[in-house]
Design a protein around this motif. Structure first.
Motif, short mmCIF file in Angstrom:
data_model
loop_
_atom_site.label_atom_id
_atom_site.label_comp_id
_atom_site.label_asym_id
_atom_site.label_seq_id
_atom_site.Cartn_x
_atom_site.Cartn_y
_atom_site.Cartn_z
N ASN A 198 0.80 -1.21 0.00
CA ASN A 198 0.00 0.00 0.00
C ASN A 198 0.84 1.27 0.00
OD1 ASN A 198 0.93 -0.04 2.57
ND2 ASN A 198 -1.05 -0.10 3.58
N SER A 199 2.16 1.14 0.02
CA SER A 199 3.00 2.33 0.05
C SER A 199 3.17 2.92 -1.35
CB SER A 199 4.38 2.02 0.63
OG SER A 199 5.10 1.17 -0.24
N GLY A 200 3.26 2.09 -2.37
CA GLY A 200 3.44 2.58 -3.73
C GLY A 200 4.72 3.37 -3.93
N ASN A 201 5.75 3.01 -3.19
CA ASN A 201 7.02 3.74 -3.28
C ASN A 201 7.75 3.48 -4.58
OD1 ASN A 201 6.75 4.91 -0.76
ND2 ASN A 201 7.80 3.25 0.30
N HIS A 202 8.68 4.37 -4.89
CA HIS A 202 9.56 4.20 -6.05
C HIS A 202 10.78 3.41 -5.55
CE1 HIS A 202 7.26 7.89 -7.04
NE2 HIS A 202 7.11 7.23 -8.17
N ASN A 203 10.61 2.11 -5.40
CA ASN A 203 11.65 1.25 -4.85
C ASN A 203 12.06 0.21 -5.89
OD1 ASN A 203 9.49 -0.53 -4.86
ND2 ASN A 203 9.09 -0.34 -2.68
N LYS A 204 12.77 -0.83 -5.45
CA LYS A 204 13.25 -1.85 -6.40
C LYS A 204 12.09 -2.56 -7.10
CE LYS A 204 13.63 -5.53 -3.05
NZ LYS A 204 14.10 -6.85 -2.88
N ASP A 205 10.96 -2.74 -6.43
CA ASP A 205 9.79 -3.35 -7.08
C ASP A 205 9.22 -2.45 -8.17
OD1 ASP A 205 9.72 -5.74 -5.54
OD2 ASP A 205 8.88 -4.60 -3.87
N PHE A 206 9.37 -1.15 -7.99
CA PHE A 206 8.93 -0.19 -8.99
C PHE A 206 9.87 -0.22 -10.20
CE2 PHE A 206 9.07 4.05 -10.87
CZ PHE A 206 7.73 4.33 -11.07
N TYR A 207 11.17 -0.14 -9.95
CA TYR A 207 12.14 -0.02 -11.04
C TYR A 207 12.45 -1.34 -11.75
CZ TYR A 207 12.88 4.83 -9.87
OH TYR A 207 12.69 6.16 -9.66
N LYS A 208 11.91 -2.47 -11.28
CA LYS A 208 12.16 -3.73 -11.98
C LYS A 208 11.49 -3.74 -13.36
CE LYS A 208 8.42 -6.71 -10.33
NZ LYS A 208 8.10 -7.90 -9.55
N PHE A 209 10.59 -2.80 -13.62
CA PHE A 209 9.93 -2.71 -14.92
C PHE A 209 10.66 -1.81 -15.91
CE2 PHE A 209 6.50 -3.89 -12.00
CZ PHE A 209 5.96 -4.97 -12.68
#
Length: 133
Positions: free
Chosen positions: A106-117
């Motif tokens: 629920n955080s929706g941060n710009h983290n490693k899960d975000f940048y894996k795309f």
């Protein structure tokens, strides 16, 4: 392969347009195409879209836990520099939608899960970054 051709067609048709103004039909069509090409159809439903003038942002993903219907909303500005910027911003907000619905974050941060795309975006000629413009 068909969705890839669809993306190529819609991108080619709109590529040279400056001051691209999205509409609901184009947004929903591009959402389906990006869902296939980037997210491997893991986004199982289409969120509510809102296209309007936004101050200080080009797009945002919102979740309203108290809403009975349309609790997931992607809001996009009504004026982009070009189609590529529109597709990049929609994809960016789709990553947040993915984080929330598939990864249950629920955080929706710009983290490693975000940048894996990022590499998947680059293959389509799109940008995935934290800030645009």
């Amino acid at each position: 392969m068909e969705k890839s051709k669809s993306f190529a067609r819609i991108f080619e048709k709109n590529f040279s347009k400056r001051d691209f103004k999205p509409n609901l039909k184009t947004t929903q069509s591009l959402f389906k195409i990006l869902n296939t090409l980037i997210f491997k159809n893991q986004l199982t439903f289409i969120p509510n879209f809102c296209i309007k003038r936004i101050h200080g942002a080009l797009g945002m993903f919102e979740y309203n836990p108290t809403a009975v219907k349309h609790c997931h909303t992607i809001t996009l500005t009504n004026n982009f520099l070009d189609f590529r910027e529109f597709a990049s911003i929609l994809g960016h907000e789709m990553v947040h939608f993915y984080q929330f619905t598939v990864l249950k974050m629920n955080s929706g941060n710009h983290n490693k899960d975000f940048y894996k795309f990022k590499k998947r975006f680059q293959k389509l000629g799109l940008d995935l970054q934290r800030e645009y413009r």
